[in-house]
Scaffold this motif. Structure first.
Motif, PDB file in Angstrom:
ATOM      1  N   THR A  71     -15.446  45.518 -55.425  1.00  0.00           N
ATOM      2  CA  THR A  71     -14.615  46.537 -54.778  1.00  0.00           C
ATOM      3  C   THR A  71     -13.510  45.876 -53.967  1.00  0.00           C
TER       4      THR A  71
ATOM      5  N   GLY B 210      -9.558  55.836 -54.490  1.00  0.00           N
ATOM      6  CA  GLY B 210     -10.875  56.239 -54.992  1.00  0.00           C
ATOM      7  C   GLY B 210     -11.971  55.284 -54.567  1.00  0.00           C
ATOM      8  N   LEU B 211     -11.717  53.991 -54.639  1.00  0.00           N
ATOM      9  CA  LEU B 211     -12.719  53.011 -54.211  1.00  0.00           C
ATOM     10  C   LEU B 211     -13.018  53.136 -52.724  1.00  0.00           C
TER      11      LEU B 211
ATOM     12  N   LEU C 153     -15.181  56.255 -52.247  1.00  0.00           N
ATOM     13  CA  LEU C 153     -16.541  55.999 -52.707  1.00  0.00           C
ATOM     14  C   LEU C 153     -17.305  55.176 -51.683  1.00  0.00           C
ATOM     15  N   SER C 154     -16.631  54.253 -51.013  1.00  0.00           N
ATOM     16  CA  SER C 154     -17.320  53.429 -50.018  1.00  0.00           C
ATOM     17  C   SER C 154     -17.721  54.269 -48.802  1.00  0.00           C
TER      18      SER C 154
ATOM     19  N   ARG D 240     -18.746  57.303 -48.935  1.00  0.00           N
ATOM     20  CA  ARG D 240     -19.939  58.046 -49.348  1.00  0.00           C
ATOM     21  C   ARG D 240     -21.153  57.140 -49.456  1.00  0.00           C
TER      22      ARG D 240
ATOM     23  N   ASP E 276     -21.504  54.956 -52.002  1.00  0.00           N
ATOM     24  CA  ASP E 276     -21.704  54.567 -53.390  1.00  0.00           C
ATOM     25  C   ASP E 276     -21.234  53.147 -53.679  1.00  0.00           C
ATOM     26  N   ALA E 277     -20.215  52.676 -52.957  1.00  0.00           N
ATOM     27  CA  ALA E 277     -19.655  51.369 -53.260  1.00  0.00           C
ATOM     28  C   ALA E 277     -19.870  50.375 -52.116  1.00  0.00           C
TER      29      ALA E 277
END
Length: 110
Positions: free
Chosen positions: A57, A99-100, A103-104, A106, A108-109
């Motif tokens: 990421t 997007g990355l 996602l982090s 949340r 997820d990443a």
């Protein structure tokens, strides 16, 4: 704080990429030292960011910031192509970075 380091690393990448042509193949001392300083700073900040951001990421975001930022510099100051297809491609890179980051948030990443 890791995301601050990562953004700063990406900004350093823009500075060294923009300075690189002025080094003339690293044959000019001051532009070469400027470029090398920002390369070192970028790597250091990226390494700090990877303490808590997954390396995949972090690397994708770092490269994306550098690519889009350097492209903006090229369009604004070097007269590079600003065609719609080219700008659309850079917009997709930017969307991937955003997007990355989301996602982090949340988990997820991260």
């Amino acid at each position: 704080m890791s995301w601050v380091y990562l953004i700063a690393a990406g900004l350093c990448e823009i500075f060294y990429a923009a300075a690189m042509p002025r080094t003339e193949g690293f044959t000019r001392l001051w532009p070469s030292l400027f470029c090398a300083a920002f390369i070192a700073a970028s790597m250091y900040l990226l390494s700090l960011a990877t303490r808590s951001i997954p390396v995949g990421t972090a690397y994708a975001v770092w490269v994306g910031i550098g690519a889009v930022g350097t492209a903006i510099y090229g369009v604004m100051f070097l007269g590079e192509d600003r065609s719609l297809p080219r700008m659309a491609c850079f917009a997709m890179i930017l969307m991937g970075i955003v997007g990355l980051k989301f996602l982090s948030l949340r988990g997820d990443a991260a």
